[in-house]
Design a protein around this motif. Sequence first.
Motif, PDB file in Angstrom:
ATOM      1  N   PHE A 199       0.861  -1.303  -0.028  1.00 19.94           N
ATOM      2  CA  PHE A 199      -0.141   0.007   0.102  1.00 19.94           C
ATOM      3  C   PHE A 199       0.814   1.354  -0.028  1.00 19.94           C
ATOM      4  O   PHE A 199       0.288   2.022  -0.720  1.00 19.94           O
ATOM      5  N   LEU A 200       2.022   1.044   0.641  1.00 24.25           N
ATOM      6  CA  LEU A 200       2.806   2.323   0.676  1.00 24.25           C
ATOM      7  C   LEU A 200       3.542   2.750  -0.726  1.00 24.25           C
ATOM      8  O   LEU A 200       3.394   3.685  -1.209  1.00 24.25           O
ATOM      9  N   ARG A 201       3.867   1.331  -1.267  1.00 23.54           N
ATOM     10  CA  ARG A 201       4.662   1.654  -2.790  1.00 23.54           C
ATOM     11  C   ARG A 201       3.364   2.211  -3.644  1.00 23.54           C
ATOM     12  O   ARG A 201       3.846   3.081  -4.289  1.00 23.54           O
ATOM     13  N   ARG A 202       2.472   1.695  -3.737  1.00 23.47           N
ATOM     14  CA  ARG A 202       1.176   2.014  -4.704  1.00 23.47           C
ATOM     15  C   ARG A 202       0.951   3.329  -4.415  1.00 23.47           C
ATOM     16  O   ARG A 202       0.672   4.172  -5.363  1.00 23.47           O
ATOM     17  N   LEU A 224       1.138  -1.242  12.502  1.00 19.32           N
ATOM     18  CA  LEU A 224       0.082  -0.520  11.929  1.00 19.32           C
ATOM     19  C   LEU A 224      -1.084  -0.913  11.263  1.00 19.32           C
ATOM     20  O   LEU A 224      -2.140  -0.299  11.347  1.00 19.32           O
ATOM     21  N   GLU A 225      -0.862  -2.156  10.514  1.00 24.47           N
ATOM     22  CA  GLU A 225      -2.136  -2.755   9.950  1.00 24.47           C
ATOM     23  C   GLU A 225      -2.890  -3.158  10.957  1.00 24.47           C
ATOM     24  O   GLU A 225      -4.192  -3.050  10.975  1.00 24.47           O
ATOM     25  N   ALA A 226      -2.633  -3.919  12.114  1.00 25.81           N
ATOM     26  CA  ALA A 226      -3.309  -4.506  13.370  1.00 25.81           C
ATOM     27  C   ALA A 226      -4.211  -3.396  14.003  1.00 25.81           C
ATOM     28  O   ALA A 226      -5.189  -3.600  14.277  1.00 25.81           O
ATOM     29  N   ARG A 266      -4.244   7.188   5.665  1.00 23.91           N
ATOM     30  CA  ARG A 266      -3.671   8.020   6.533  1.00 23.91           C
ATOM     31  C   ARG A 266      -2.317   7.988   6.945  1.00 23.91           C
ATOM     32  O   ARG A 266      -1.642   8.951   7.346  1.00 23.91           O
ATOM     33  N   VAL A 267      -1.612   6.884   6.630  1.00 22.58           N
ATOM     34  CA  VAL A 267      -0.359   6.816   7.157  1.00 22.58           C
ATOM     35  C   VAL A 267       0.797   7.224   6.048  1.00 22.58           C
ATOM     36  O   VAL A 267       0.479   6.801   4.699  1.00 22.58           O
ATOM     37  N   GLY A 268       1.692   8.103   6.173  1.00 25.70           N
ATOM     38  CA  GLY A 268       2.801   8.752   5.121  1.00 25.70           C
ATOM     39  C   GLY A 268       3.955   7.923   5.385  1.00 25.70           C
ATOM     40  O   GLY A 268       3.815   6.873   5.066  1.00 25.70           O
ATOM     41  N   ARG A 269       5.015   8.527   5.627  1.00 25.00           N
ATOM     42  CA  ARG A 269       6.075   8.053   5.883  1.00 25.00           C
ATOM     43  C   ARG A 269       6.253   7.048   7.219  1.00 25.00           C
ATOM     44  O   ARG A 269       5.883   7.473   8.334  1.00 25.00           O
ATOM     45  N   LEU A 325      -5.699   8.867  17.340  1.00 23.77           N
ATOM     46  CA  LEU A 325      -5.208  10.049  16.888  1.00 23.77           C
ATOM     47  C   LEU A 325      -5.461  10.015  15.095  1.00 23.77           C
ATOM     48  O   LEU A 325      -5.904  10.925  14.622  1.00 23.77           O
ATOM     49  N   VAL A 326      -5.344   8.849  14.656  1.00 18.97           N
ATOM     50  CA  VAL A 326      -5.632   8.659  13.125  1.00 18.97           C
ATOM     51  C   VAL A 326      -7.229   8.725  12.972  1.00 18.97           C
ATOM     52  O   VAL A 326      -7.395   9.383  11.957  1.00 18.97           O
ATOM     53  N   ARG A 327      -7.819   8.145  13.617  1.00 22.92           N
ATOM     54  CA  ARG A 327      -9.441   8.107  13.396  1.00 22.92           C
ATOM     55  C   ARG A 327      -9.886   9.830  13.487  1.00 22.92           C
ATOM     56  O   ARG A 327     -10.544  10.117  12.869  1.00 22.92           O
ATOM     57  N   GLU A 328      -9.308  10.549  14.427  1.00 26.70           N
ATOM     58  CA  GLU A 328      -9.811  11.803  14.675  1.00 26.70           C
ATOM     59  C   GLU A 328      -9.090  12.653  13.308  1.00 26.70           C
ATOM     60  O   GLU A 328     -10.111  13.336  12.835  1.00 26.70           O
ATOM     61  N   LEU A 329      -8.104  12.228  12.828  1.00 26.24           N
ATOM     62  CA  LEU A 329      -7.586  13.047  11.564  1.00 26.24           C
ATOM     63  C   LEU A 329      -8.451  12.661  10.484  1.00 26.24           C
ATOM     64  O   LEU A 329      -8.933  13.313   9.567  1.00 26.24           O
TER      65      LEU A 329
END
Length: 261
Positions: A23-26, A198-200, A210-213, A233-237
Amino acid sequence: MRITSSGPRTVPHDGTMGIMFEFLRRRRGHGISAPVSRSDGQQARERADMFWQRWQELLPEVSAALGDGEPHRVDHQLAEALALVHPDLTFSLERGEQAIHALVVSSRADPELRVYTDAWKAAAPPSDSQWEYHDAVPAVPDPTQVTVNLHGTAYPLAEVRVAPQVDTAAGLIDVAVYHPGFAALADAERRALTFLPLEATLGERLAADRVGRVETAEREPQDAIGLLEFRDLVRELDAGGPGRDETDTTGKSEMDARPGE
């Protein structure tokens, strides 16, 4: 196989990290997918209907294989059925969150395949006590109860710490991930233990959106947070909230990190 029970569980390192790496590469390589045409959407719906017809035909055999503890017996038949929707989709048979079993179909976060997973989910039968259906790998209810097994050694995800940097303009969060067991791991296993939490924690779709680098921290960054706080935090964003201030440089001066890819 992913475990979604609320109790402590052990997850072997079995190659499932491919979803996170891809997913990061794509997303970085291809950006936003092209608009879906009406003909593409219609074709996806027709293919999804073909899958669900085949699913009903296979269901007795699938249930028997699961009852015997031999889900691999139906791998080939289910792979052929899913290829009717699109050959690049993947699937897994999991323990359900509400039902006994879950059928999970994944596009590996490829935006070009979203039209097919959307059509597949829209045509799915209603969930019941036996089966539920997911069009992306879901998050584990409590990732801090998960333990990853790498070459016979247990690595509790409760010990993972994450240093986030929020870019509210881009709608992304860059992260440095730390686990005290990193020092004893080779590069490949260290990368796996960087991405699997991160996936879990977020599930396939939220992580892709929502995840960048992603970096692997060799020492615990200052003011790092746990996985459950990171998910909030991610869900808030994702919901349009501010998250942490985008100028936050939490842990940067203390962090000795290397790229996670």
